[in-house]
Motif scaffolding. Structure first.
Motif, PDB file in Angstrom:
ATOM      1  N   HIS A  31       0.894  -1.167   0.000  1.00  0.00           N
ATOM      2  CA  HIS A  31       0.000   0.000   0.000  1.00  0.00           C
ATOM      3  C   HIS A  31       0.932   1.216   0.000  1.00  0.00           C
ATOM      4  CE1 HIS A  31      -3.423   2.542   0.665  1.00  0.00           C
ATOM      5  NE2 HIS A  31      -3.014   2.929   1.854  1.00  0.00           N
ATOM      6  N   GLY A  32       1.042   1.876  -1.159  1.00  0.00           N
ATOM      7  CA  GLY A  32       2.023   2.932  -1.364  1.00  0.00           C
ATOM      8  C   GLY A  32       2.118   3.968  -0.255  1.00  0.00           C
ATOM      9  N   PRO A  33       0.987   4.587   0.140  1.00  0.00           N
ATOM     10  CA  PRO A  33       1.071   5.595   1.203  1.00  0.00           C
ATOM     11  C   PRO A  33       1.589   5.004   2.527  1.00  0.00           C
ATOM     12  CG  PRO A  33      -1.008   5.781   0.025  1.00  0.00           C
ATOM     13  CD  PRO A  33      -0.341   4.527  -0.472  1.00  0.00           C
ATOM     14  N   MET A  34       1.213   3.772   2.837  1.00  0.00           N
ATOM     15  CA  MET A  34       1.697   3.125   4.056  1.00  0.00           C
ATOM     16  C   MET A  34       3.197   2.855   3.950  1.00  0.00           C
ATOM     17  SD  MET A  34       0.579  -0.504   5.815  1.00  0.00           S
ATOM     18  CE  MET A  34      -1.123  -0.032   6.122  1.00  0.00           C
ATOM     19  N   ASP A  35       3.632   2.364   2.802  1.00  0.00           N
ATOM     20  CA  ASP A  35       5.054   2.096   2.616  1.00  0.00           C
ATOM     21  C   ASP A  35       5.874   3.389   2.739  1.00  0.00           C
ATOM     22  OD1 ASP A  35       4.746  -0.667   2.279  1.00  0.00           O
ATOM     23  OD2 ASP A  35       4.435  -0.470   0.117  1.00  0.00           O
ATOM     24  N   ASP A  36       5.373   4.487   2.175  1.00  0.00           N
ATOM     25  CA  ASP A  36       6.071   5.775   2.279  1.00  0.00           C
ATOM     26  C   ASP A  36       6.169   6.219   3.732  1.00  0.00           C
ATOM     27  OD1 ASP A  36       6.254   5.775  -0.491  1.00  0.00           O
ATOM     28  OD2 ASP A  36       4.611   7.214  -0.765  1.00  0.00           O
ATOM     29  N   THR A  37       5.084   6.063   4.480  1.00  0.00           N
ATOM     30  CA  THR A  37       5.056   6.438   5.894  1.00  0.00           C
ATOM     31  C   THR A  37       6.030   5.581   6.694  1.00  0.00           C
ATOM     32  OG1 THR A  37       2.767   7.167   5.717  1.00  0.00           O
ATOM     33  CG2 THR A  37       3.550   6.627   7.911  1.00  0.00           C
ATOM     34  N   HIS A  38       6.072   4.290   6.385  1.00  0.00           N
ATOM     35  CA  HIS A  38       6.984   3.390   7.090  1.00  0.00           C
ATOM     36  C   HIS A  38       8.442   3.729   6.791  1.00  0.00           C
ATOM     37  CE1 HIS A  38       3.853  -0.021   7.852  1.00  0.00           C
ATOM     38  NE2 HIS A  38       3.602   1.086   8.529  1.00  0.00           N
ATOM     39  N   GLU A  39       8.731   4.118   5.558  1.00  0.00           N
ATOM     40  CA  GLU A  39      10.102   4.517   5.223  1.00  0.00           C
ATOM     41  C   GLU A  39      10.493   5.756   6.030  1.00  0.00           C
ATOM     42  OE1 GLU A  39      13.019   5.374   1.394  1.00  0.00           O
ATOM     43  OE2 GLU A  39      10.875   5.087   1.039  1.00  0.00           O
ATOM     44  N   GLU A  40       9.565   6.701   6.154  1.00  0.00           N
ATOM     45  CA  GLU A  40       9.827   7.898   6.953  1.00  0.00           C
ATOM     46  C   GLU A  40      10.037   7.524   8.425  1.00  0.00           C
ATOM     47  OE1 GLU A  40       7.339  11.664   8.548  1.00  0.00           O
ATOM     48  OE2 GLU A  40       7.176  11.340   6.384  1.00  0.00           O
ATOM     49  N   PHE A  41       9.243   6.573   8.934  1.00  0.00           N
ATOM     50  CA  PHE A  41       9.402   6.100  10.317  1.00  0.00           C
ATOM     51  C   PHE A  41      10.839   5.617  10.543  1.00  0.00           C
ATOM     52  CE2 PHE A  41       9.691   2.644  13.359  1.00  0.00           C
ATOM     53  CZ  PHE A  41       9.054   3.158  14.477  1.00  0.00           C
ATOM     54  N   VAL A  42      11.330   4.794   9.626  1.00  0.00           N
ATOM     55  CA  VAL A  42      12.693   4.266   9.742  1.00  0.00           C
ATOM     56  C   VAL A  42      13.697   5.422   9.819  1.00  0.00           C
ATOM     57  CG1 VAL A  42      14.513   2.974   8.534  1.00  0.00           C
ATOM     58  CG2 VAL A  42      12.191   2.023   8.716  1.00  0.00           C
ATOM     59  N   HIS A  43      13.520   6.443   8.988  1.00  0.00           N
ATOM     60  CA  HIS A  43      14.459   7.567   8.976  1.00  0.00           C
ATOM     61  C   HIS A  43      14.422   8.375  10.276  1.00  0.00           C
ATOM     62  CE1 HIS A  43      15.808   6.761   4.983  1.00  0.00           C
ATOM     63  NE2 HIS A  43      14.604   6.886   4.475  1.00  0.00           N
ATOM     64  N   VAL A  44      13.230   8.643  10.819  1.00  0.00           N
ATOM     65  CA  VAL A  44      13.178   9.441  12.052  1.00  0.00           C
ATOM     66  C   VAL A  44      13.696   8.647  13.255  1.00  0.00           C
ATOM     67  CG1 VAL A  44      11.380  11.048  11.256  1.00  0.00           C
ATOM     68  CG2 VAL A  44      10.713   9.022  12.589  1.00  0.00           C
ATOM     69  N   VAL A  45      13.477   7.339  13.255  1.00  0.00           N
ATOM     70  CA  VAL A  45      14.003   6.515  14.360  1.00  0.00           C
ATOM     71  C   VAL A  45      15.524   6.389  14.261  1.00  0.00           C
ATOM     72  CG1 VAL A  45      14.002   4.202  15.403  1.00  0.00           C
ATOM     73  CG2 VAL A  45      11.840   5.309  14.807  1.00  0.00           C
TER      74      VAL A  45
END
Length: 170
Positions: A31-45
């Motif tokens: 799910h593109g928007p979810m995948d984008d959000t998860h990638e951002e999560f990885v970066h902020v963590v």
């Protein structure tokens, strides 16, 4: 589907999880928007795990801001698609958010140090892959089924890099 809780609020987690956390196609859920959000999560963590005394408060705020938007987006998808496992999923989000909000407030008050901030990053990095694998993948499949009538097709690059593929065709 059974309820799976990966108890992020408990102390028994992998202290080195943040060092190993890295975005890759293996984490795509389709799910593109979810995948984008998860990638951002990885970066902020990852940024939180690498912070110093000067950047810690900004990194904590970035994680808090990200989680508020991330969890609200998922809640909206669940409501819009009438997701049956919503309560369990949102309960886990709330526990994670409560922890981040508490640590951020304590840090602003000068009551937690860099070690605590890094422990939070490690706890988030330890929690996330389990949450994504069990709860978010089910949500992604549900959204895809509701929208398109089937599960998502996920194209992942370079997962077998360096691994010799055997041909089944002779």
């Amino acid at each position: 589907m059974s309820h799976h809780h990966s108890h992020a609020h408990q102390g028994g987690f992998d202290e080195n999880a943040a060092e190993r956390l890295a975005w890759s196609d293996a984490m795509l859920l389709g799910h593109g928007p979810m995948d984008d959000t998860h990638e951002e999560f990885v970066h902020v963590v990852k940024a939180l795990a690498a912070c110093n005394a000067v950047t810690a408060l900004g990194c904590l705020q970035a994680v808090e801001d990200h989680l508020l938007a991330h969890f609200e987006a998922e809640r909206e998808w669940m409501v819009r698609t009438e997701y049956p496992n919503m309560d369990c999923h949102l309960d886990e989000h709330q526990k994670v958010l409560d922890t981040v909000l508490r640590v951020n407030q304590l840090a602003k008050d000068g009551q937690v140090g860099l070690r605590d901030v890094r422990r939070l990053a490690a706890a988030l990095a330890d929690w996330f892959p389990k949450h994504a694998t069990y709860l978010d993948s089910a949500l992604s499949a549900w959204i895809s089924k509701r929208r398109h009538g089937g599960v998502p097709v996920i194209l992942r690059r370079d997962l077998a890099a360096g691994v010799q593929q055997e041909s089944t065709f002779t």
